[in-house]
Design a protein around this motif. Structure first.
Motif, mmCIF file in Angstrom:
data_model
loop_
_atom_site.group_PDB
_atom_site.id
_atom_site.type_symbol
_atom_site.label_atom_id
_atom_site.label_comp_id
_atom_site.label_asym_id
_atom_site.label_seq_id
_atom_site.Cartn_x
_atom_site.Cartn_y
_atom_site.Cartn_z
ATOM 1 N N VAL A 88 20.982 70.610 12.677
ATOM 2 C CA VAL A 88 19.928 69.542 13.033
ATOM 3 C C VAL A 88 19.786 69.301 14.345
ATOM 4 O O VAL A 88 20.572 68.883 15.057
ATOM 5 C CB VAL A 88 19.958 68.248 12.180
ATOM 6 N N PRO A 89 18.630 69.735 15.047
ATOM 7 C CA PRO A 89 18.356 69.279 16.494
ATOM 8 C C PRO A 89 19.043 67.999 16.887
ATOM 9 O O PRO A 89 18.570 66.793 16.196
ATOM 10 C CB PRO A 89 16.985 69.479 16.836
ATOM 11 N N GLY A 90 19.612 67.703 18.010
ATOM 12 C CA GLY A 90 20.074 66.417 18.562
ATOM 13 C C GLY A 90 21.456 66.066 17.596
ATOM 14 O O GLY A 90 22.103 65.065 17.935
ATOM 15 N N HIS A 91 22.135 66.898 16.921
ATOM 16 C CA HIS A 91 23.206 66.528 16.366
ATOM 17 C C HIS A 91 24.116 67.786 16.232
ATOM 18 O O HIS A 91 23.818 68.642 16.073
ATOM 19 C CB HIS A 91 22.871 66.113 14.645
ATOM 20 N N PRO A 92 25.567 67.356 16.402
ATOM 21 C CA PRO A 92 26.390 68.485 16.278
ATOM 22 C C PRO A 92 26.306 69.308 14.938
ATOM 23 O O PRO A 92 26.085 69.019 14.048
ATOM 24 C CB PRO A 92 27.888 67.751 16.267
ATOM 25 N N PRO A 93 26.417 70.602 15.401
ATOM 26 C CA PRO A 93 26.094 71.622 14.199
ATOM 27 C C PRO A 93 27.559 71.622 13.563
ATOM 28 O O PRO A 93 28.480 71.390 14.008
ATOM 29 C CB PRO A 93 26.017 72.925 14.889
ATOM 30 N N VAL A 94 27.298 72.056 12.054
ATOM 31 C CA VAL A 94 28.656 72.304 11.383
ATOM 32 C C VAL A 94 28.505 73.856 10.844
ATOM 33 O O VAL A 94 27.600 74.555 10.664
ATOM 34 C CB VAL A 94 28.287 71.509 9.957
ATOM 35 N N ALA A 95 29.871 74.477 10.991
ATOM 36 C CA ALA A 95 29.745 75.854 10.658
ATOM 37 C C ALA A 95 30.922 76.237 9.547
ATOM 38 O O ALA A 95 32.179 75.417 9.812
ATOM 39 C CB ALA A 95 30.036 76.660 11.747
ATOM 40 N N THR A 96 30.862 77.151 8.893
ATOM 41 C CA THR A 96 32.169 77.581 8.091
ATOM 42 C C THR A 96 32.734 78.789 8.590
ATOM 43 O O THR A 96 31.854 79.874 8.998
ATOM 44 C CB THR A 96 31.527 77.866 6.419
ATOM 45 N N ILE A 97 33.659 78.833 8.983
ATOM 46 C CA ILE A 97 34.491 79.971 9.542
ATOM 47 C C ILE A 97 35.479 80.725 8.607
ATOM 48 O O ILE A 97 36.242 80.182 7.874
ATOM 49 C CB ILE A 97 35.552 79.422 10.635
ATOM 50 N N THR A 98 34.968 82.175 8.282
ATOM 51 C CA THR A 98 35.973 82.774 7.315
ATOM 52 C C THR A 98 37.180 83.468 8.004
ATOM 53 O O THR A 98 36.756 84.180 9.120
ATOM 54 C CB THR A 98 35.108 83.828 6.597
ATOM 55 N N LEU A 99 38.362 83.214 7.597
ATOM 56 C CA LEU A 99 39.289 83.789 8.193
ATOM 57 C C LEU A 99 40.193 84.679 7.249
ATOM 58 O O LEU A 99 40.546 84.583 5.974
ATOM 59 C CB LEU A 99 40.523 82.635 8.531
ATOM 60 N N GLN A 100 40.623 85.955 7.911
ATOM 61 C CA GLN A 100 41.437 87.001 7.254
ATOM 62 C C GLN A 100 42.858 86.617 7.952
ATOM 63 O O GLN A 100 42.937 87.032 9.048
ATOM 64 C CB GLN A 100 41.110 88.294 7.598
ATOM 65 N N PRO A 101 43.689 86.131 7.234
ATOM 66 C CA PRO A 101 45.033 85.932 7.773
ATOM 67 C C PRO A 101 45.910 86.990 7.914
ATOM 68 O O PRO A 101 45.686 88.004 6.919
ATOM 69 C CB PRO A 101 45.717 84.594 6.798
ATOM 70 N N THR A 102 47.032 86.927 8.393
ATOM 71 C CA THR A 102 48.129 88.025 8.526
ATOM 72 C C THR A 102 48.932 88.033 7.155
ATOM 73 O O THR A 102 48.717 86.933 6.497
ATOM 74 C CB THR A 102 49.163 87.853 9.496
ATOM 75 N N SER A 103 49.640 89.086 6.742
ATOM 76 C CA SER A 103 50.500 88.922 5.293
ATOM 77 C C SER A 103 51.242 87.913 5.281
ATOM 78 O O SER A 103 51.976 87.732 4.095
ATOM 79 C CB SER A 103 50.739 90.451 5.257
ATOM 80 N N THR A 104 51.489 86.946 6.300
ATOM 81 C CA THR A 104 52.451 86.165 6.394
ATOM 82 C C THR A 104 51.861 84.904 5.730
ATOM 83 O O THR A 104 52.702 83.922 5.377
ATOM 84 C CB THR A 104 52.885 85.651 7.847
ATOM 85 N N TRP A 105 50.556 84.969 5.557
ATOM 86 C CA TRP A 105 50.060 83.651 4.989
ATOM 87 C C TRP A 105 50.426 83.470 3.570
ATOM 88 O O TRP A 105 50.412 84.251 2.768
ATOM 89 C CB TRP A 105 48.529 83.654 4.960
ATOM 90 N N ARG A 106 50.998 82.192 3.094
ATOM 91 C CA ARG A 106 51.603 82.183 1.645
ATOM 92 C C ARG A 106 50.551 81.637 0.585
ATOM 93 O O ARG A 106 50.883 81.221 -0.536
ATOM 94 C CB ARG A 106 52.693 81.078 1.679
ATOM 95 N N GLY A 107 49.278 81.177 1.111
ATOM 96 C CA GLY A 107 48.159 80.803 0.093
ATOM 97 C C GLY A 107 48.096 79.324 0.337
ATOM 98 O O GLY A 107 48.953 78.643 1.013
ATOM 99 N N HIS A 108 47.127 78.682 -0.492
ATOM 100 C CA HIS A 108 47.184 77.138 -0.212
ATOM 101 C C HIS A 108 46.657 76.573 -1.695
ATOM 102 O O HIS A 108 46.233 77.406 -2.506
ATOM 103 C CB HIS A 108 46.034 77.053 0.840
ATOM 104 N N ARG A 109 46.912 75.460 -1.909
ATOM 105 C CA ARG A 109 46.306 74.620 -3.078
ATOM 106 C C ARG A 109 44.988 73.832 -2.482
ATOM 107 O O ARG A 109 45.093 73.288 -1.452
ATOM 108 C CB ARG A 109 47.231 73.777 -3.714
ATOM 109 N N ALA A 110 43.940 73.777 -3.401
ATOM 110 C CA ALA A 110 42.734 73.094 -3.110
ATOM 111 C C ALA A 110 43.136 71.771 -2.409
ATOM 112 O O ALA A 110 43.917 70.888 -3.200
ATOM 113 C CB ALA A 110 41.867 72.984 -4.190
ATOM 114 N N GLY A 111 42.298 71.420 -1.313
ATOM 115 C CA GLY A 111 42.724 70.168 -0.834
ATOM 116 C C GLY A 111 43.584 70.012 0.545
ATOM 117 O O GLY A 111 43.666 69.163 1.334
ATOM 118 N N GLN A 112 44.249 71.198 0.589
ATOM 119 C CA GLN A 112 45.382 71.394 1.732
ATOM 120 C C GLN A 112 44.619 71.621 3.113
ATOM 121 O O GLN A 112 43.531 71.984 2.877
ATOM 122 C CB GLN A 112 46.482 72.336 1.492
ATOM 123 N N HIS A 113 45.334 71.449 4.099
ATOM 124 C CA HIS A 113 44.808 71.786 5.400
ATOM 125 C C HIS A 113 45.663 72.762 6.108
ATOM 126 O O HIS A 113 46.924 72.677 5.856
ATOM 127 C CB HIS A 113 44.770 70.411 6.371
#
Ligand SMILES: Cc1cc2nc3c(=O)[nH]c(=O)nc-3n(C[C@H](O)[C@H](O)[C@H](O)COP(=O)(O)OP(=O)(O)OC[C@H]3O[C@@H](n4cnc5c(N)ncnc54)[C@H](O)[C@@H]3O)c2cc1C
Ligand code: FES
Length: 358
Positions: free
Chosen positions: A51-76
């Protein structure tokens, strides 16, 4: 775990790669190879709100290394970037995609804070191929394994990210119970995930969706409004995340009901607390009357620039030595008067006179 990974994580290899560590060598060969650390390659940057005049919001898709152990919904995750060759800056962002497993792709959704280092870089400048550093997923703001028959999700603004991850996970698990989702946005143009929520509203999917815009005349959150939407709401397991005023209203509506769990993106306001005495920053020789705010904010108000990451007591990067005085943890209310103790200044508010080594 494959044999190669087992060998790479062995003590013998660690000793050979000392002092840099095996991950420094692997990274040189291929940035997506890691034995211990978690890194990720950005594979997509998608503008959610512009929206012009407001900070934009974006979704970033990440491909993690195989060391990523996964997540439960709600985690950061703690996400670190090196912007223009400067030292790595790390901030905390919630995963907005549904539950992930070992090595799975996932998304984070961020509002570009105009004064912020990491969010504005990721939203405005990062491109597919950019590498970022990650922690494993963290946090207790998650759905239980046995999902209750009726779940109430409440969010505001970018606080939609953890509850959207929950909603998406519930849909994926084909949850048969009821879900009521109440979200507050400035206007329909500011609505994050608008198309997907529209589709949910049209198709039902057993989700009772309420997208509200108080600035356009919709009711603010109140006990009466919640009772109208969900009779007996205090007994319904509820997850809420959003800006401080919304979370304060939610907490007020639930009182001491155990059904409510909240997630903060910023420390709660320190209203109603006594702010007596003076705060001294010993190393810089600065001193000022205590405002009652966390020490990080009081230091910044005096022009100091202590190191920080999450500003929420998660990453420990702001840890400093308290030399004297009592501090209260603004998240838990716990007080500590120990002398010469390490404290996280982002969530520690002085109670009376206080001396910190900053
Ligand atoms: C558990 C958790 C989950 C989160 N999830 C999300 C999410 O999904 N999406 C999202 O958009 N956000 C999320 N956040 C919020 C996000 O982490 C913060 O907004 C973060 O600060 C953004 O980083 P930044 O680099 O853009 O801004 P920063 O560089 O950290 O700056 C943020 C603000 O800090 C203040 N500040 C910085 N430096 C100074 C200084 N020297 N003096 C005074 N003030 C200063 C300013 O007010 C500035 O606007 C989450 C936070 C937490 C704790
Ligand atoms: S900045 Fe992360 S713990 Fe204080």
């Amino acid at each position: 775990m494959g044999l190669t990974a087992t060998i790479l994580r062995s003590r013998a290899v660690a000793a050979l790669a000392s002092p840099q560590g095996v991950d420094r060598y692997l990274e040189q060969v291929n940035p997506m190879w890691a034995a211990h650390e978690v890194r990720a390659r950005i594979v997509d940057v998608h503008r959610e709100v512009d929206v012009p005049g407001h900070p934009p919001v974006a979704t970033i898709t990440l491909q993690p290394t195989s060391t990523w152990r996964g997540h439960r919904a709600g985690q950061h995750v703690q996400l670190g970037v090196e912007v223009d060759g400067a030292r790595r800056a790390t901030r905390v962002f919630t995963i907005s995609s549904p539950d992930s497993r070992h090595g799975d792709r996932f998304t984070v959704t961020l509002r570009a804070n105009p004064d912020g280092v990491v969010s504005s870089y990721l939203v405005e400048r990062a491109t597919p191929g950019t590498m970022v550093h990650l922690s494993q997923a963290q946090g207790e703001f998650v759905l239980p394994d046995q999902v209750p028959e009726h779940v109430l999700l409440i969010s505001g603004g970018s606080g939609i990210t953890p509850v959207m991850s929950m909603l998406r996970s519930l849909q994926r698990r084909t949850h048969r119970g009821r879900v009521t989702f109440v979200h507050y946005a400035r206007s329909p143009e500011h609505q994050i995930f608008a198309a997907e929520l529209d589709e949910i509203r049209r198709s039902g999917h057993g989700i009772d969706l309420h997208l509200l815009h108080p600035e356009l005349g919709d009711p603010n959150l109140s006990p009466a409004f919640l009772e109208r939407l969900v009779p007996g709401y205090r007994d319904v397991p509820t997850w809420a995340c959003g800006p401080a005023p919304l979370i304060e209203a939610v907490r007020g509506a639930y009182g001491d009901a155990e059904s409510l769990r909240v997630e903060y993106f910023q420390p709660p306001r320190t209203s109603g607390t006594s702010a007596e005495g003076d705060v001294a920053f010993a190393r810089s020789g600065l001193e000022a009357p205590n405002t009652g705010a966390p020490l990080l904010e009081q230091a910044e108000a005096l022009g100091l620039t202590p190191e920080y990451g999450c500003r929420m007591g998660i990453c420990f990067s702001c840890t400093s030595l308290k030399k004297a005085g009592t501090v209260r943890n603004v998240l838990t209310g716990e007080e500590s008067s120990d002398q010469e103790e390490e404290i996280r200044v982002c969530v520690s508010a002085p109670v009376g006179d206080c001396v910190v080594d900053l």
